[in-house]
Design a protein around this motif. Structure first.
Motif, PDB file in Angstrom:
ATOM      1  N   GLY A 146      16.094   6.753   3.855  1.00  8.90           N
ATOM      2  CA  GLY A 146      17.382   5.010   4.425  1.00  8.90           C
ATOM      3  C   GLY A 146      16.410   3.975   4.035  1.00  8.90           C
ATOM      4  O   GLY A 146      16.711   3.041   4.802  1.00  8.90           O
ATOM      5  N   VAL A 147      15.327   4.164   3.131  1.00  9.79           N
ATOM      6  CA  VAL A 147      14.268   2.667   3.164  1.00  9.79           C
ATOM      7  C   VAL A 147      15.150   1.951   1.775  1.00  9.79           C
ATOM      8  O   VAL A 147      15.471   2.252   0.884  1.00  9.79           O
ATOM      9  N   SER A 148      15.153   1.047   2.226  1.00  9.88           N
ATOM     10  CA  SER A 148      15.762  -0.194   0.919  1.00  9.88           C
ATOM     11  C   SER A 148      15.003  -1.170   1.218  1.00  9.88           C
ATOM     12  O   SER A 148      14.891  -2.515   2.105  1.00  9.88           O
ATOM     13  N   PRO A 149      13.860  -2.185   0.667  1.00  7.90           N
ATOM     14  CA  PRO A 149      14.383  -2.313  -1.284  1.00  7.90           C
ATOM     15  C   PRO A 149      13.765  -1.352  -1.767  1.00  7.90           C
ATOM     16  O   PRO A 149      13.318  -1.794  -2.767  1.00  7.90           O
ATOM     17  N   TRP A 150      12.634  -1.271  -1.406  1.00 10.16           N
ATOM     18  CA  TRP A 150      10.641  -0.472  -1.319  1.00 10.16           C
ATOM     19  C   TRP A 150      10.739   0.779  -2.555  1.00 10.16           C
ATOM     20  O   TRP A 150      11.567   1.283  -2.306  1.00 10.16           O
ATOM     21  N   ARG A 151      10.067   1.062  -3.581  1.00 11.10           N
ATOM     22  CA  ARG A 151      10.257   1.340  -4.433  1.00 11.10           C
ATOM     23  C   ARG A 151       9.097   1.723  -4.977  1.00 11.10           C
ATOM     24  O   ARG A 151       7.947   1.254  -4.678  1.00 11.10           O
ATOM     25  N   PRO A 152       8.711   3.179  -5.295  1.00 12.63           N
ATOM     26  CA  PRO A 152       7.429   3.749  -5.783  1.00 12.63           C
ATOM     27  C   PRO A 152       6.626   2.387  -6.503  1.00 12.63           C
ATOM     28  O   PRO A 152       7.254   2.129  -7.670  1.00 12.63           O
ATOM     29  N   GLY A 153       5.572   1.879  -6.614  1.00 15.97           N
ATOM     30  CA  GLY A 153       4.723   1.516  -7.546  1.00 15.97           C
ATOM     31  C   GLY A 153       4.478  -0.606  -7.165  1.00 15.97           C
ATOM     32  O   GLY A 153       4.006  -1.041  -7.628  1.00 15.97           O
ATOM     33  N   ASP A 154       5.694  -0.620  -6.093  1.00 20.04           N
ATOM     34  CA  ASP A 154       5.585  -1.749  -5.165  1.00 20.04           C
ATOM     35  C   ASP A 154       4.298  -2.199  -4.475  1.00 20.04           C
ATOM     36  O   ASP A 154       3.816  -1.038  -4.481  1.00 20.04           O
ATOM     37  N   ARG A 155       3.592  -3.628  -5.290  1.00 18.82           N
ATOM     38  CA  ARG A 155       2.500  -3.837  -4.157  1.00 18.82           C
ATOM     39  C   ARG A 155       3.110  -4.482  -3.062  1.00 18.82           C
ATOM     40  O   ARG A 155       3.834  -5.640  -2.937  1.00 18.82           O
ATOM     41  N   VAL A 156       1.994  -3.773  -1.971  1.00 23.17           N
ATOM     42  CA  VAL A 156       2.949  -4.428  -0.493  1.00 23.17           C
ATOM     43  C   VAL A 156       1.278  -5.224   0.191  1.00 23.17           C
ATOM     44  O   VAL A 156       0.556  -4.754  -0.426  1.00 23.17           O
ATOM     45  N   MET A 157       1.464  -5.529   1.463  1.00 18.32           N
ATOM     46  CA  MET A 157       0.301  -5.758   2.267  1.00 18.32           C
ATOM     47  C   MET A 157       0.916  -5.777   3.451  1.00 18.32           C
ATOM     48  O   MET A 157       2.262  -5.200   3.309  1.00 18.32           O
ATOM     49  N   GLY A 158       0.531  -4.931   4.841  1.00 18.31           N
ATOM     50  CA  GLY A 158       1.128  -5.256   6.202  1.00 18.31           C
ATOM     51  C   GLY A 158       0.839  -4.440   7.125  1.00 18.31           C
ATOM     52  O   GLY A 158      -0.415  -4.671   6.962  1.00 18.31           O
ATOM     53  N   LEU A 159       0.559  -3.689   8.128  1.00 16.72           N
ATOM     54  CA  LEU A 159       0.482  -3.646   9.104  1.00 16.72           C
ATOM     55  C   LEU A 159       0.443  -2.297   9.892  1.00 16.72           C
ATOM     56  O   LEU A 159       1.814  -1.638   9.820  1.00 16.72           O
ATOM     57  N   VAL A 160      -0.242  -1.333  10.106  1.00 18.81           N
ATOM     58  CA  VAL A 160      -0.372  -0.591  10.943  1.00 18.81           C
ATOM     59  C   VAL A 160      -0.326   0.026  12.390  1.00 18.81           C
ATOM     60  O   VAL A 160      -1.252  -1.356  13.013  1.00 18.81           O
ATOM     61  N   PRO A 161       0.516  -0.687  13.465  1.00 21.24           N
ATOM     62  CA  PRO A 161       0.717  -0.564  15.026  1.00 21.24           C
ATOM     63  C   PRO A 161      -0.731   0.692  16.015  1.00 21.24           C
ATOM     64  O   PRO A 161      -0.661   1.637  14.981  1.00 21.24           O
ATOM     65  N   THR A 162      -0.927   0.039  16.732  1.00 25.09           N
ATOM     66  CA  THR A 162      -2.299   1.087  17.153  1.00 25.09           C
ATOM     67  C   THR A 162      -1.457   1.744  18.105  1.00 25.09           C
ATOM     68  O   THR A 162      -0.612   1.589  19.155  1.00 25.09           O
ATOM     69  N   GLY A 163      -0.889   2.881  17.576  1.00 24.28           N
ATOM     70  CA  GLY A 163      -0.946   4.252  18.136  1.00 24.28           C
ATOM     71  C   GLY A 163      -1.728   5.867  17.845  1.00 24.28           C
ATOM     72  O   GLY A 163      -2.186   5.830  17.173  1.00 24.28           O
ATOM     73  N   ARG A 164      -0.398   6.806  17.971  1.00 26.26           N
ATOM     74  CA  ARG A 164      -0.872   7.981  17.848  1.00 26.26           C
ATOM     75  C   ARG A 164      -0.763   8.078  16.301  1.00 26.26           C
ATOM     76  O   ARG A 164      -1.418   9.323  16.273  1.00 26.26           O
ATOM     77  N   LYS A 165      -0.196   7.550  15.578  1.00 21.52           N
ATOM     78  CA  LYS A 165      -0.265   8.227  14.059  1.00 21.52           C
ATOM     79  C   LYS A 165      -1.927   7.829  13.022  1.00 21.52           C
ATOM     80  O   LYS A 165      -2.447   8.301  12.299  1.00 21.52           O
ATOM     81  N   GLY A 166      -2.683   7.394  14.382  1.00 19.12           N
ATOM     82  CA  GLY A 166      -3.706   6.883  13.579  1.00 19.12           C
ATOM     83  C   GLY A 166      -3.836   5.106  12.675  1.00 19.12           C
ATOM     84  O   GLY A 166      -2.507   4.696  12.284  1.00 19.12           O
ATOM     85  N   GLY A 167      -4.889   5.031  12.166  1.00 17.43           N
ATOM     86  CA  GLY A 167      -4.728   3.706  11.961  1.00 17.43           C
ATOM     87  C   GLY A 167      -4.934   3.566   9.973  1.00 17.43           C
ATOM     88  O   GLY A 167      -4.434   4.262   9.767  1.00 17.43           O
ATOM     89  N   ALA A 168      -5.569   2.774   9.439  1.00 17.83           N
ATOM     90  CA  ALA A 168      -4.856   1.721   8.247  1.00 17.83           C
ATOM     91  C   ALA A 168      -6.563   2.231   7.610  1.00 17.83           C
ATOM     92  O   ALA A 168      -6.510   2.185   6.335  1.00 17.83           O
ATOM     93  N   HIS A 169      -7.502   3.771   8.218  1.00 17.93           N
ATOM     94  CA  HIS A 169      -9.223   3.444   7.417  1.00 17.93           C
ATOM     95  C   HIS A 169      -8.770   4.389   6.470  1.00 17.93           C
ATOM     96  O   HIS A 169      -9.378   5.408   7.296  1.00 17.93           O
ATOM     97  N   ALA A 170      -8.195   4.254   5.258  1.00 13.77           N
ATOM     98  CA  ALA A 170      -7.788   6.200   5.053  1.00 13.77           C
ATOM     99  C   ALA A 170      -7.354   5.154   3.640  1.00 13.77           C
ATOM    100  O   ALA A 170      -6.973   4.527   3.401  1.00 13.77           O
ATOM    101  N   THR A 171      -7.141   6.230   2.512  1.00 11.88           N
ATOM    102  CA  THR A 171      -7.151   6.193   1.458  1.00 11.88           C
ATOM    103  C   THR A 171      -4.826   6.116   1.477  1.00 11.88           C
ATOM    104  O   THR A 171      -4.614   5.356   0.351  1.00 11.88           O
ATOM    105  N   HIS A 172      -4.334   6.548   1.885  1.00 15.55           N
ATOM    106  CA  HIS A 172      -2.686   6.876   2.239  1.00 15.55           C
ATOM    107  C   HIS A 172      -2.654   6.776   3.380  1.00 15.55           C
ATOM    108  O   HIS A 172      -3.492   7.063   3.652  1.00 15.55           O
ATOM    109  N   LEU A 173      -1.885   6.576   4.109  1.00 22.19           N
ATOM    110  CA  LEU A 173      -0.329   6.427   4.940  1.00 22.19           C
ATOM    111  C   LEU A 173       0.750   6.272   5.306  1.00 22.19           C
ATOM    112  O   LEU A 173       0.855   5.483   4.332  1.00 22.19           O
ATOM    113  N   THR A 174       1.169   6.015   6.223  1.00 19.41           N
ATOM    114  CA  THR A 174       2.802   6.403   6.122  1.00 19.41           C
ATOM    115  C   THR A 174       2.550   4.780   7.596  1.00 19.41           C
ATOM    116  O   THR A 174       2.144   5.008   8.266  1.00 19.41           O
ATOM    117  N   VAL A 175       3.774   4.293   7.335  1.00 12.09           N
ATOM    118  CA  VAL A 175       4.108   3.528   7.944  1.00 12.09           C
ATOM    119  C   VAL A 175       5.707   2.722   7.806  1.00 12.09           C
ATOM    120  O   VAL A 175       6.016   3.120   7.446  1.00 12.09           O
TER     121      VAL A 175
END
Length: 373
Positions: A110-139
């Motif tokens: 259900g994700v559009s219009p993002w595609r693999p390889g797109d260069r992005v920036m963004g935010l991770v909410p403060t919550g159960r999934k943990g933060g952005a200090h990682a090599t990979h994250l889902t958001v």
């Protein structure tokens, strides 16, 4: 020490392995920076984990840069743990960080219009999934924006959390591009990240901004657009004139009543980002701390009401409109935040020390540097 964990010492703890096997392991795993427990000095550790997979409406991002904000340092020492635990975000060990810049690896359903390889920036909410200090994250894909061409990831990662908090503050004070022109705005803590962005945006909107800062930061504030600078190390805040249309407190809660008193009658509003809510709950527990905070809020609100001004406390939360405006400003080249230190998460203690010691410039982590150690 068990395989997959590494204490931050500046030296690799890994044993030599076949490079092809090592490469496959890197591709199938992620590395997270864990804050082990609330402590001062701060206790950090990198740890290999399974590569996360994006769920419905999410994207998986390979993080090229993420920032260490003052709130990360405070949380690493235990600040806000009691209240954030109720959100599932206060249990140690935890992954801190809210900003990121990088590249999309994969997308969920259900994700559009993002595609693999797109260069992005963004935010991770403060919550159960943990933060952005990682090599990979889902958001959540709604909290991702296209990276601005020509701007390095280390520079982009300095903005999302701070800009979003500032945007909420401006909205809370009733200040916008349409009404800011010629308004007299008082900004306390003007040399910090929030203050620097406030000076730039308000100056671009035509406001007359008085920056409160130390002697060492006077020139910085002037260069960022302050119309006037009040040297807090040499002049008492009580000596400021009572003619301000709005106030933004990014400096110290202890100055709250004095700063509200500098508003004119009929002022727009006043906002603070340094309120005592989390600290009150840490000290007194959820119920007593919330009651103490209500008393604090009502006391300050009454002072603002006497000036005819709205009064707000700002608590960070992701805001899609703020991210849209951040992209707008960055695309125009209208914002700057200097980077003071950029290090691999293997040396994250240096970034945390930079912020804890209130050094100038943002502190940036480069998570992918962990893959070379």
């Amino acid at each position: 020490m068990r395989t997959g964990r590494k204490r931050l010492s500046g030296r690799s703890q890994a044993c030599p392995v076949d490079e092809r096997r090592r490469g496959r392991a890197i591709m199938s795993t992620a590395t997270k920076l864990l804050c082990l427990r609330p402590a001062d000095p701060i206790r950090l550790e990198t740890r290999r984990t399974a590569m996360p997979r994006p769920g419905k409406g999410e994207v998986l991002v390979r993080v090229e840069a993420t920032s260490v904000n003052p709130i990360d340092v405070k949380r690493a020492r235990g600040y806000g743990q009691r209240l954030l635990s109720h959100k599932g975000a206060g249990k140690f060990p935890l992954v801190l960080g809210n900003d990121f810049a990088g590249e999309i690896v994969s997308v969920g359903a259900g994700v559009s219009p993002w595609r693999p390889g797109d260069r992005v920036m963004g935010l991770v909410p403060t919550g159960r999934k943990g933060g952005a200090h990682a090599t990979h994250l889902t958001v959540d894909a709604r909290l991702v924006r296209t990276a601005v061409d020509g701007v390095a990831s280390a520079a982009l990662a300095a903005f999302p959390y701070t800009f979003t908090t500032l945007w909420l503050a401006l909205r809370g004070a009733g200040i916008n591009e349409g009404n800011a022109k010629a308004q007299k705005v008082l900004v306390h803590g003007a040399s910090g990240g929030l203050g620097q962005l406030a000076l730039q945006i308000l100056a671009a909107w035509g406001a007359s901004v008085t920056a409160i800062c130390s002697t060492a930061n006077i020139e910085l504030c002037r260069n960022l657009g302050a119309t006037a600078v009040w040297d807090r190390t040499r002049c008492r805040l009580q000596e400021l004139p009572e003619h301000f249309d709005a106030g933004l407190n990014f400096g110290a809660w202890e100055d709250e009543a004095t700063l509200i008193g500098r508003l004119r009658h009929g002022a727009l509003g006043y906002v603070t980002a340094v309120h005592p809510l989390l600290g009150n709950i840490d000290r007194g527990g959820l119920l007593a701390g919330a009651w103490r905070s209500r008393l604090d809020w009502r006391r300050m609100q009454s002072l603002a009401n006497a000036k005819g001004a709205r009064y707000r406390w700002i608590i960070f939360q992701p805001d899609e409109g703020a991210l849209d405006m951040l992209h707008h400003f960055l695309a125009r080249g209208a914002l700057t935040l200097s980077v003071g230190v950029s290090v691999s998460i293997d040396n994250a203690d240096l970034a945390f020390e930079h912020v804890a010691n209130h050094k100038q410039g943002r502190a940036i982590l480069l998570p992918m540097g962990a893959l070379s150690s």
